[in-house]
Design a protein around this motif. Structure first.
Motif, PDB file in Angstrom:
ATOM      1  N   ARG A 637       0.831  -1.202   0.000  1.00 17.56           N
ATOM      2  CA  ARG A 637       0.000   0.000   0.000  1.00 17.56           C
ATOM      3  C   ARG A 637       0.874   1.265   0.000  1.00 17.56           C
ATOM      4  N   GLN A 638       0.185   2.420  -0.066  1.00 18.20           N
ATOM      5  CA  GLN A 638       0.876   3.706  -0.034  1.00 18.20           C
ATOM      6  C   GLN A 638       0.210   4.632   0.966  1.00 18.20           C
ATOM      7  N   ALA A 639       0.947   5.666   1.380  1.00 16.61           N
ATOM      8  CA  ALA A 639       0.401   6.552   2.408  1.00 16.61           C
ATOM      9  C   ALA A 639       0.575   8.025   2.057  1.00 16.61           C
ATOM     10  N   PHE A 640      -0.425   8.797   2.450  1.00 21.35           N
ATOM     11  CA  PHE A 640      -0.303  10.256   2.417  1.00 21.35           C
ATOM     12  C   PHE A 640      -0.001  10.729   3.837  1.00 21.35           C
ATOM     13  N   ILE A 641       0.893  11.700   3.964  1.00 18.69           N
ATOM     14  CA  ILE A 641       1.030  12.374   5.254  1.00 18.69           C
ATOM     15  C   ILE A 641       0.837  13.864   5.013  1.00 18.69           C
ATOM     16  N   ILE A 642      -0.203  14.416   5.609  1.00 18.05           N
ATOM     17  CA  ILE A 642      -0.561  15.801   5.326  1.00 18.05           C
ATOM     18  C   ILE A 642      -0.149  16.691   6.496  1.00 18.05           C
TER      19      ILE A 642
END
Ligand code: ADP
Ligand code: MG
Length: 848
Positions: A637-642
């Motif tokens: 999977r992949q992740a966003f970090i905002i």
């Protein structure tokens, strides 16, 4: 000096300061005057030192009795120590790293000092880093009053900004107050110059209130006025009515792999009903991320193309354009509709072979996808070999000509204000090259069509490199064989002399001038006009055979009363507009902001989506969470970090993104691919990052909220939001919407810097709310509208620097005022200053 003078002309201002000012978009005196404080320190009451010692903070007026610099032993820091005193007492005062103070504040100097007192075990009471201002003839601006605090940038002090604005202020007197006097009187508003003076350096709270009122009113009034003008303007136009093809639409819908939601149905119905009118639709489709707006757009595209009109779909970025191209051509692959991608770097065409005459669903899909050059795509669009074009805004801006464009769809519209919409309107006004509307009265329609055909033939046969006379000869032959009556080189009487010759006069009705030159010139046009006048004809055609895409210009003799549109906007055909946004703007707000638009709302998410697991993470579980993320990434999977904005000076949040990136890269995920995305990257760099993420070459994307709103990355299943309490609920909701689009279970983790109960309760609403609208309403109630959109998206609130959308009373006042003014005519003849103001607003926007 006037207010357009650049700040660089101020005395004693260096290039370094100018650069910093430029960062804040402050270049001229005018910019300074309209750079409003975002809050005020109330240092208005001047205390005695005794009073200050009990109150612990405030302003005193005191004399320096002693002052000296010394170095702090451990940290390499210069400390300036002073004793200040007044009649009542004296006080130790300390500044860090400002050694010059010892020369500025000599013993005996009287000054205002404003700040806080701190108590230290060893040193006792200390006045720490107070602002100071030497007491003199002038009224103080940094102390001893309501002191303005401005949005600023690194190393540009409040003091510097204040002083500059103070220097600029006298010029406020030279601004003409564009707000009509009657409105000012009716609403009890102070003059503009007074309001500006008082907003920066208020005499007292009640003047501050009054000037706030005036300046907020200005913004809201201008928005409403523009909205209403756009609405009126639109009413003047005609649009091609597009038939709602119920049978085919049903057929399309039954073949979808899912059922439309009720909201999708309803919105599509509203839109398709609108398209049937011969007035241009101007509608906003709002719906949460993932609510399926694209499908509604496809239904409108389908109907448009079935009626043999063209549609344009504009996305805010190249990546989104490409993504939508794939989606749309996928859904329409079995229909006889040719779909093109038109972007800066890439042009593609998807064509379907049609059995001639057949307009219905084909049983076997046979779509052909090809790369194509820009030039040949432009040509195909112009010749209506393409039905739908998907691209960025460049599509309209680059002046691509459509044969008969009837529908323009703008995705993620919230980035565009009313001015941009009207600019877009004027851009599309001239994109149609062919007449669309069957019943419209076009002068000599048949004859001019016939002639156009002949001109095309001439060019086809002769090419583009002959002389005028040779084209004329060829044309003459063709006219003859087509049996069209004409006179060639008819003498035209100009200024009493019959020495000029019109190239052709066709059937005593149309005057034709032939050219063979690289471009038309203004004089060609005026020449033809003069000919028309003296020949007493109504219609002229100006034909330039050197033109690549032959496009005879129709020129009307203004001395004739006519129904034709070429010169007057009123009867020009413009396309229908559909704008789409995922920002859930409550209806009430939308009406203020987008008063010129009709509204359709999708307020449900398709059934069967996996629910995103959302969690407010206590700081004790941060490590665990990172471990979980690592596990997910291992699973592919992949992740966003905002990251949020850190402070108002860091307007794009660049600093916080970089900090976070460094931290993750160094300490937490050194083994993973991490990339960074923020608003200051060039479009190319952004594309590169997004592409990498799309292709799963990047595991984690650290980003500000600029992540392209509509982007569909099914593989991204994790969203971490840092400083979650700094975001509006609706914005959080929207961020969250970027995950949960694929088959994988998705997770949204909220990290809050501030772990108070209040924060927790507010964030909890996110876990329970049914949709974005509910949250937007809640936000509006809890935090005011600025927060719904966040600073980054406030481009969308362009006209609102100081007014808030919760200023409901002022909104109402402004609306009344706009109506009053418009009731006297939309040209604003009685209000030249106001008319000029509106015009300037539209122009600046257009230039950008
Ligand atoms: P947005 O409103 O954010 O633009 P999209 O149009 O991108 O949402 O839709 C998100 C996804 O939902 C797409 O993959 C689309 O095919 C799918 N979708 C759209 N409508 C429905 C529906 N009624 N039922 C199930 N899935 C749908
Ligand atoms: Mg979308």
């Amino acid at each position: 000096m006037d207010i357009n003078v650049p700040i660089s002309q101020f005395k004693r201002i260096g290039t370094v300061t100018l650069k910093k000012l430029e960062k804040l978009k402050l270049k001229t005196v005018q910019d300074l005057l309209f750079h409003y404080p975002f809050r005020y320190e109330d240092w208005s009451k001047v205390l005695t030192i005794t009073e200050l010692k009990t109150k612990k903070s405030g302003t005193v007026k005191a004399k320096i009795t002693l002052i000296a610099n010394h170095r702090s032993p451990r940290k390499r820091m210069v400390i300036t120590e002073a004793i200040i005193s007044d009649k009542t007492d004296s006080l130790k005062t300390i500044w860090f790293n400002q050694p010059f103070l010892a020369t500025v504040l000599r013993p005996g100097t009287e000054a205002y000092f404003a700040g806080k007192i701190d108590f230290d075990e060893t040193y006792g009471l200390e006045f720490l880093n107070p602002s100071y201002e030497i007491a003199g003839r002038k009224e103080p601006i940094h102390t001893g009053r309501l002191v303005p605090v401005y949005p600023t940038t690194a190393n540009l002090s409040q003091k510097q900004i204040r002083s500059l604005i103070r220097q600029a202020l006298p010029l406020a007197q030279t601004i003409n107050d564009w707000l009509p006097r009657e409105i000012r009187t009716a609403h009890n508003l102070p003059p503009l110059s007074v309001a500006l003076e008082q907003i920066h350096f208020p005499s007292n709270k009640s003047w501050l209130e009054r000037s706030l009122h005036r300046l907020k009113f200005d913004e809201l009034f201008l928005i409403q006025l523009q909205n209403q003008l756009v609405r009126r303007e639109l009413k003047k136009y005609q649009a091609p009515p597009i038939k709602f093809n119920l049978d085919e639409t049903k057929k399309f819908v039954t073949h979808l792999p899912f059922q439309l939601t009720d909201s999708q149905r309803k919105s599509a119905w509203e839109i398709l009903k609108d398209l049937e009118k011969n007035q241009p639709m101007n509608r906003l489709l709002e719906g949460d991320v993932g609510s399926g707006k694209t499908m509604v757009a496809i239904l409108t595209i389908l109907n448009t193309c079935l009626s043999k009109y063209q549609a344009a779909y504009m996305a805010p970025t190249e990546i989104l354009a490409k993504q939508h191209f794939e989606t749309i051509r996928g859904f329409l692959r079995q229909w006889p509709i040719n779909i093109a991608l038109f972007s800066r770097t890439d042009q593609k065409l998807a064509t379907t072979k049609t059995q001639s005459g057949s307009e219905s669903l084909k049983s076997s899909a046979s779509q052909r996808l090809q790369k194509i050059s820009k030039a040949s795509l432009i040509k195909k669009i112009r010749n209506q070999k393409v039905d739908v074009v998907i691209g960025t805004h460049a599509l309209i801006q680059e002046g691509v000509n459509f044969a008969n464009l009837a529908l323009v769809i703008i995705d993620e519209q919230h980035r565009f204000g009313v001015e941009q919409r009207s600019a877009l309107l004027s851009d599309t006004k001239h994109t149609n090259t062919r007449e669309l509307h069957e019943e419209r009265k076009i002068i000599e329609k048949e004859l001019s069509y016939k002639l156009n055909g002949i001109f095309f033939d001439v060019q086809k046969e002769a090419g583009r490199y002959l002389r005028e006379r040779q084209y004329a000869d060829l044309l003459e032959q063709k006219l003859k064989s087509a049996g069209i009556a004409y006179q060639r080189e008819n003498p035209i009487e100009l200024a009493g002399r019959k020495s000029n010759f019109a190239d052709f006069i066709i059937e005593n009705k149309i005057l034709v001038e032939l050219k063979a030159k690289p471009f038309f010139e203004k004089d060609d046009y005026y020449q033809l006009l003069r000919y028309l006048e003296s020949a007493k004809l109504q219609l002229g055609l100006l034909v330039n055979f050197k033109q690549k895409f032959l496009k005879p210009k129709r020129i009307l003799n203004p001395k004739f009363e006519s129904f034709e549109c070429d010169s007057s906007i009123s009867s020009c055909l413009v396309p229908h507009f559909l704008s789409m946004t995922a920002t859930p703007i409550p209806r009430s707000l939308a009406l203020t902001l987008y008063g010129d638009l009709d509204l359709s709302i999708i307020d449900e998410i398709p059934k069967g989506r996996k629910k995103i697991i959302t969690k407010i993470v206590p700081w004790t579980e941060r490590q665990e969470t990172y471990e979980f993320v690592r596990q997910q990434i291992k699973n592919g999977r992949q992740a966003f970090i905002i990251c949020p904005l850190i402070d108002p000076s860091d307007q794009l949040g660049v600093k916080s993104v970089k900090d976070e990136y460094n931290k993750l890269k160094k300490n937490i995920f050194p083994d993973l691919e991490i990339a960074i995305l923020h608003g200051q990257l060039k479009p190319k760099e952004k594309d590169k990052v997004m592409n990498g993420f799309l292709k799963n070459k990047i595991n984690i994307l650290v980003s500000t909220t600029v992540v392209e709103v509509g982007i569909d990355i099914a593989n991204a299943s994790i969203m971490i939001i840092e400083g979650a309490e700094r975001f509006g609920l609706a914005q959080l909701y929207q961020l969250k919407g970027r995950i949960g689009r694929g088959a994988h279970q998705s997770y949204c983790f909220l990290f809050a810097d501030n772990q108070s109960l209040k924060t927790y309760q507010r964030l909890k609403a996110l876990l329970t709310a049914k949709n974005g609208f509910e949250l937007a309403e809640k936000d509006l109630e809890l935090r005011g509208p600025g927060e719904i959109f966040g600073t980054e998206q406030s481009g969308y609130l362009e006209g609102l620097k100081i007014a808030k959308l919760t200023d409901t009373d002022i909104i109402k006042e402004a609306q009344e005022a706009a109506n009053t003014i418009l009731s006297k005519g939309p040209e604003l003849r009685a209000y030249p200053l106001l008319a000029k103001k509106i015009k300037n607003l539209q122009q600046t926007i257009h230039l950008e």
